[in-house]
Design a protein around this motif. Structure first.
Motif, PDB file in Angstrom:
ATOM      1  N   HIS A  60     -33.100   0.049  -1.707  1.00 36.88           N
ATOM      2  CA  HIS A  60     -34.471  -0.280  -2.092  1.00 36.88           C
ATOM      3  C   HIS A  60     -35.387  -0.594  -0.908  1.00 36.88           C
ATOM      4  O   HIS A  60     -36.606  -0.616  -1.058  1.00 36.88           O
ATOM      5  CB  HIS A  60     -34.474  -1.453  -3.078  1.00 36.88           C
ATOM      6  CG  HIS A  60     -33.951  -1.080  -4.421  1.00 36.88           C
ATOM      7  ND1 HIS A  60     -32.614  -1.157  -4.732  1.00 36.88           N
ATOM      8  CD2 HIS A  60     -34.561  -0.608  -5.523  1.00 36.88           C
ATOM      9  CE1 HIS A  60     -32.438  -0.758  -5.978  1.00 36.88           C
ATOM     10  NE2 HIS A  60     -33.595  -0.408  -6.477  1.00 36.88           N
ATOM     11  N   PHE A  63     -38.647   1.494  -0.132  1.00 41.94           N
ATOM     12  CA  PHE A  63     -39.715   1.563  -1.129  1.00 41.94           C
ATOM     13  C   PHE A  63     -40.740   0.449  -0.918  1.00 41.94           C
ATOM     14  O   PHE A  63     -40.378  -0.697  -0.653  1.00 41.94           O
ATOM     15  CB  PHE A  63     -39.146   1.451  -2.547  1.00 41.94           C
ATOM     16  CG  PHE A  63     -38.227   2.575  -2.928  1.00 41.94           C
ATOM     17  CD1 PHE A  63     -38.725   3.851  -3.163  1.00 41.94           C
ATOM     18  CD2 PHE A  63     -36.865   2.369  -3.042  1.00 41.94           C
ATOM     19  CE1 PHE A  63     -37.890   4.895  -3.509  1.00 41.94           C
ATOM     20  CE2 PHE A  63     -36.014   3.403  -3.393  1.00 41.94           C
ATOM     21  CZ  PHE A  63     -36.530   4.675  -3.621  1.00 41.94           C
ATOM     22  N   THR A  66     -41.014  -1.288  -6.551  1.00 44.87           N
ATOM     23  CA  THR A  66     -40.382  -0.657  -7.703  1.00 44.87           C
ATOM     24  C   THR A  66     -40.853  -1.394  -8.948  1.00 44.87           C
ATOM     25  O   THR A  66     -41.379  -2.510  -8.865  1.00 44.87           O
ATOM     26  CB  THR A  66     -38.845  -0.710  -7.631  1.00 44.87           C
ATOM     27  OG1 THR A  66     -38.430  -2.079  -7.560  1.00 44.87           O
ATOM     28  CG2 THR A  66     -38.316   0.060  -6.438  1.00 44.87           C
TER      29      THR A  66
END
Length: 91
Positions: A60, A63, A66
């Motif tokens: 993650h 990113f 999310t």
């Protein structure tokens, strides 16, 4: 099944989405046990919490953000056993 049991389980399900979206990986300690058996697919299967948290963080990290939406929870508690099913969408 007590209403409190159902509320507690729903809280844990929602905490999962919150932990991932905020990248607060230590919150997963409240979602999974140390000996977690999390099977997301053939190539994504974890059997310990430390590895799951480390892999989630690495996945993650790139990113900007999310968004996990947990919905339509169905909880069944019987004695010392509980089952829950929740639909989720994420982007």
């Amino acid at each position: 099944m007590s209403l409190q049991d159902e509320l507690d389980i729903n809280r844990v399900v929602n905490l999962y989405g919150f932990a991932v979206d905020t990248q607060a990986w230590d919150l997963l300690d409240q979602v999974f046990t140390e000996d977690v058996d999390a099977d997301y697919s053939e190539t994504s299967h974890w059997r310990d919490l430390a590895t799951l948290k480390s892999d989630f963080a690495a996945y993650h990290d790139p990113f900007d953000g999310t968004q996990h939406t947990m919905m339509s929870p169905l909880v069944n508690v019987g004695g010392d056993t509980a089952n829950a099913m929740t639909y989720a969408t994420w982007r």
